[in-house]
Each structure stands twice: as C-alpha cells, then as structure tokens.
Design an enzyme around this catalytic site. Structure first.
Site, short mmCIF file in Angstrom:
data_model
loop_
_atom_site.label_atom_id
_atom_site.label_comp_id
_atom_site.label_asym_id
_atom_site.label_seq_id
_atom_site.Cartn_x
_atom_site.Cartn_y
_atom_site.Cartn_z
N GLY A 183 0.77 -1.15 0.16
CA GLY A 183 0.03 0.23 0.01
C GLY A 183 0.96 1.35 0.02
O GLY A 183 0.18 2.30 -0.07
N ASP A 184 2.20 1.14 0.48
CA ASP A 184 2.72 2.57 0.43
C ASP A 184 4.35 1.92 -0.14
O ASP A 184 5.26 2.34 0.46
CB ASP A 184 3.12 3.00 1.61
CG ASP A 184 3.54 4.54 1.85
OD1 ASP A 184 3.86 5.10 0.67
OD2 ASP A 184 3.96 4.89 2.87
N LEU A 185 4.27 1.31 -1.27
CA LEU A 185 5.50 0.74 -1.59
C LEU A 185 6.37 1.54 -2.44
O LEU A 185 6.66 1.14 -3.70
CB LEU A 185 5.29 -0.62 -2.44
CG LEU A 185 6.41 -1.60 -2.72
CD1 LEU A 185 6.96 -2.06 -1.22
CD2 LEU A 185 5.98 -2.80 -3.46
N TRP A 186 6.94 2.70 -1.86
CA TRP A 186 8.15 3.46 -2.43
C TRP A 186 9.18 2.86 -1.96
O TRP A 186 9.38 1.94 -1.17
CB TRP A 186 7.92 4.85 -2.08
CG TRP A 186 7.99 5.28 -0.78
CD1 TRP A 186 7.50 5.02 0.51
CD2 TRP A 186 9.33 6.08 -0.25
NE1 TRP A 186 8.18 5.80 1.53
CE2 TRP A 186 9.22 6.23 1.00
CE3 TRP A 186 10.46 6.57 -1.03
CZ2 TRP A 186 10.29 6.74 2.01
CZ3 TRP A 186 11.28 7.49 -0.25
CH2 TRP A 186 11.16 7.41 1.34
N ASN A 189 10.71 2.15 1.66
CA ASN A 189 10.02 1.12 2.35
C ASN A 189 10.37 -0.34 1.77
O ASN A 189 9.87 -1.31 2.23
CB ASN A 189 8.59 1.21 2.36
CG ASN A 189 8.09 2.43 3.04
OD1 ASN A 189 8.91 2.82 4.10
ND2 ASN A 189 6.72 2.92 2.78
#
Length: 278
Positions: A183-186, A189
């Site tokens: 969900g916040d896979l930059w 991370n």
C-alpha cells in the site's frame, strides 16, 4: 517515554543501547543480544494500522517483513533488519515474493488488515479503509475524490483528476480480484539486506495489484526491471499495465500534493493527463 524505555516495556527485555535512525525511529539493542526498532507515532490508529499491516503481510508467508515485538498507543517495536546492498538476484526474488503477497488476497477492495482500523494512515496522511465491490468505483470514491477535495481546498487546480474519476471504469483495464497490498511501496520502504529485500512501513489494505508496482515506478527502485521480471515469472500482469501506471500513481501523488504542495500538483496533473490518454 523514550525509545529505549518503550522497547524494554513492550518486549520485556532490557534495552542496553539506543541510536536514532531518523524521524521518530530508534535502533535499540536488547540485553538478550537482539536488535529492534522502536518507532513512535502521534496517533494510536497509526500504530495499530502499522502493526496489523505487518502481521497481515507476514501471514501471507511470501515477502519478508520485520516481526512485530509489541506495540501500545504510541510506540511500535519490531525486529531490526540488517542493511545490505541491492542485487539483481534479490530484486527478482522481491518480484516473486510480491506476486505471492498479492495472491494471498483480501476480503474486499479497501479492506483493512484483520483487527486493523478503518481510519488508517499512509505516511503522515489519513487513509480511510472503506470497502467496495469493484476496484474502479472504490478507487475513485475512497482514494482519489477525498484527496482531490482537500487539494482544491488548498488552492490546487486538479480538475483533470475529476475527469479521470468520471472515466475510471473505462481506464481501469481488466477486472482483478482484491490483492493483499503493501500500500505504500516506495523505495524507502524496501530495505535491502544481505538476504534480499524486506518491506517495512505498510499502509496495507485490499486493492489492485498494479498499485504496488506503480508505486515502485513512481519513486524508483533498484533493479526495477528485474523486480518486474520476477513478478511476471509468477503472475503475469494484464495487457496494458504499463499504460495504467499513471492511473495508479494518482493517489500517492494527491497525498504528496496535500502534504507538500510544490511540484506535486503539476506531477499529479501530468499523471492524470497520461491516464486519460492510455
């Protein structure tokens, strides 16, 4: 309470050293020789969202994530990941692992992790996990439109995103079942260790699998072509997925526009126009 005190209280093992990692995170060595990270949040729901998200990702048995050692309304304590360097082999493994994570599925689009809060977070921004039956309408209603309204309140002209919301059914591509997303896979991370890549700081929910890949493309990732190759080795992506990357990038770009302004509004407009041309 400081990080060392939180780690002692939540693990039951005395902290013997502490070092700042940046932000509100601290690397803590415990008396039993293990090393953990203690991270403080301003909101209890953010702690709960991260803790339940990490456990939900771990339950898939696919991608490595740090084990949660304990949490309360302010602090999360999880195992520390020993840093290493990215490799092409590790990137291919990450792609395969990510495909396995997505295949573990979710009850619905927008579904939070078990016992996770509906009012969750993505980084420093609120993210409400209301569920929906189909991805296009859910994405427009619960990801794009709330942040589009906030961006307008901040003075950003992003009407072109509204056009995307109106046409989202035609732009979304083939229907997909709800995937279990990080969900916040930059890239920040994705932690590279000697054994490969680990994922941290999720904004986990049920969503479209192309969203995680679009996030990796938004801010870059080491050996990204090998990540994609490893993914498609396990779970080939639907035709046209690359053209849909801007559509999936609109949510994180809107979040950044609201939080930071600046060039993110322009980047959001560019992505919306690209999505409409796809």
């Amino acid at each position: 309470m400081r990080g060392a005190e939180a780690a002692t209280a939540l693990t039951g093992v005395r902290a013997v050293s502490s070092a700042a990692l940046g932000g509100t995170a601290h690397r803590i060595e415990l008396a039993d020789g293990s090393v953990v990270v203690a991270k403080r949040h301003d909101h209890a729901s953010a702690v709960l969202a991260e803790a339940t998200g990490l456990r939900w990702l771990a339950d898939a048995g696919s991608v490595p994530v740090p084990a949660v050692r304990g949490h309360d309304d302010e602090w999360l304590v999880a195992d520390h990941v020993t840093p290493g360097s990215p490799t092409a082999t590790g990137a291919e493994a990450l792609g395969r692992d990510l495909a396995g994570l997505h295949a573990a599925g979710a009850p619905a689009f927008g579904a939070p992790p078990p016992d996770g809060p509906v009012d969750a977070w993505i980084g420093l921004a609120p993210m409400r996990n209301e569920t929906g039956a189909d991805w296009p309408s859910w994405y427009a209603a619960h990801r794009l439109e709330p942040y589009l309204r906030t961006a307008a309140d901040h003075g950003h002209d992003l009407r072109v995103v509204g056009e995307v919301c109106e046409r989202v059914d035609a732009l979304a591509g083939p229907a997909e079942p709800p995937a279990r997303l990080h969900g916040d896979l930059w890239s920040g991370n994705v932690l590279w260790s000697t054994g490969g890549a680990w994922l941290i700081d999720p904004a986990a929910h049920g969503g479209h699998r192309e969203t995680d890949l679009a996030m990796l493309h938004l801010f870059g990732c080491a050996h990204l072509d090998r990540v994609v190759a490893g993914y498609e080795e396990v779970a080939p992506l639907a035709d046209g997925w690359r053209a849909r990357i801007p559509l999936h990038q609109l949510f994180p770009l809107l979040v950044h526009t609201v939080l930071f302004g600046g060039g993110y509004a322009r980047q959001t407009r560019d992505a919306a126009r690209a999505a409409l041309r796809a």
